[in-house]
Write a protein that holds these residues in place. Structure first.
Motif, mmCIF file in Angstrom:
data_model
loop_
_atom_site.group_PDB
_atom_site.id
_atom_site.type_symbol
_atom_site.label_atom_id
_atom_site.label_comp_id
_atom_site.label_asym_id
_atom_site.label_seq_id
_atom_site.Cartn_x
_atom_site.Cartn_y
_atom_site.Cartn_z
ATOM 1 N N GLY A 1 0.815 -1.208 0.000
ATOM 2 C CA GLY A 1 0.000 0.000 0.000
ATOM 3 C C GLY A 1 0.847 1.255 0.000
ATOM 4 O O GLY A 1 0.536 2.231 -0.690
ATOM 5 N N GLY A 2 1.939 1.237 0.758
ATOM 6 C CA GLY A 2 2.846 2.384 0.784
ATOM 7 C C GLY A 2 3.475 2.621 -0.571
ATOM 8 O O GLY A 2 3.587 3.767 -1.035
ATOM 9 N N THR A 3 3.856 1.548 -1.236
ATOM 10 C CA THR A 3 4.439 1.653 -2.584
ATOM 11 C C THR A 3 3.410 2.174 -3.571
ATOM 12 O O THR A 3 3.693 3.068 -4.377
ATOM 13 C CB THR A 3 4.973 0.286 -3.046
ATOM 14 N N ALA A 4 2.192 1.637 -3.516
ATOM 15 C CA ALA A 4 1.125 2.073 -4.428
ATOM 16 C C ALA A 4 0.802 3.549 -4.216
ATOM 17 O O ALA A 4 0.608 4.293 -5.183
ATOM 18 C CB ALA A 4 -0.121 1.212 -4.233
ATOM 19 N N LEU A 5 0.761 3.978 -2.963
ATOM 20 C CA LEU A 5 0.493 5.385 -2.663
ATOM 21 C C LEU A 5 1.614 6.267 -3.198
ATOM 22 O O LEU A 5 1.358 7.289 -3.833
ATOM 23 C CB LEU A 5 0.311 5.586 -1.154
ATOM 24 N N ALA A 6 2.857 5.870 -2.978
ATOM 25 C CA ALA A 6 4.002 6.648 -3.468
ATOM 26 C C ALA A 6 3.991 6.750 -4.994
ATOM 27 O O ALA A 6 4.257 7.823 -5.558
ATOM 28 C CB ALA A 6 5.311 6.022 -2.985
ATOM 29 N N GLU A 7 3.668 5.655 -5.669
ATOM 30 C CA GLU A 7 3.604 5.671 -7.133
ATOM 31 C C GLU A 7 2.482 6.576 -7.628
ATOM 32 O O GLU A 7 2.642 7.299 -8.611
ATOM 33 C CB GLU A 7 3.440 4.250 -7.674
ATOM 34 N N GLU A 8 1.354 6.550 -6.944
ATOM 35 C CA GLU A 8 0.226 7.404 -7.329
ATOM 36 C C GLU A 8 0.595 8.880 -7.151
ATOM 37 O O GLU A 8 0.325 9.702 -8.026
ATOM 38 C CB GLU A 8 -1.007 7.056 -6.483
ATOM 39 N N ILE A 9 1.217 9.197 -6.039
ATOM 40 C CA ILE A 9 1.630 10.579 -5.772
ATOM 41 C C ILE A 9 2.650 11.030 -6.821
ATOM 42 O O ILE A 9 2.587 12.165 -7.315
ATOM 43 C CB ILE A 9 2.206 10.722 -4.344
#
Length: 121
Positions: free
Chosen positions: A87-95
């Motif tokens: 989830g942290g990776t997905a959030l960082a990629e989205e940002i």
């Protein structure tokens, strides 16, 4: 970022539909900030009904982006949400994708001329 054929890829093409949805992006962001967010806090902060929040949490949990923990605080049942590494990776990629989109807008002084006008149709 480039497409498979080597042409430049528009940043909007990489937005993750699971993450990008307004409520789910809010849940992930709050979970990132808080490390562990309580259901009631999420519901209040995002102005949601309990049922609506539950549905969004189910989508994020099924995608492996959050972990949901149920327990008690005193005699009251509680639900806590924690961001997973995925989830942290997905959030960082989205940002990162959103920042690319913002940069494109900020570097454009005037709107581009439309490439497809009604006369072209």
């Amino acid at each position: 970022m480039t497409a498979e054929d080597g042409t430049p890829d528009h940043p909007a093409n990489g937005l993750d539909e699971v993450v990008h949805q307004r409520v789910r992006l809010g849940i992930l962001t709050i979970a990132h900030e808080a490390r562990r967010a309580e259901f009631g806090y999420l519901r209040t902060q995002l102005d949601l009904t309990a049922g609506n929040l539950s549905k969004h949490l189910s989508v994020l949990e099924a995608a492996g982006l959050i972990e949901v923990e149920k327990g008690y605080a005193g005699k009251r049942g509680r639900t806590w949400v924690t961001l997973t590494a995925t989830g942290g990776t997905a959030l960082a990629e989205e940002i990162a994708r959103l920042k690319l989109l913002i940069a494109r807008v900020e570097t454009t002084d005037t709107p581009a001329e439309p490439t497809d006008t009604p006369e072209d149709r």
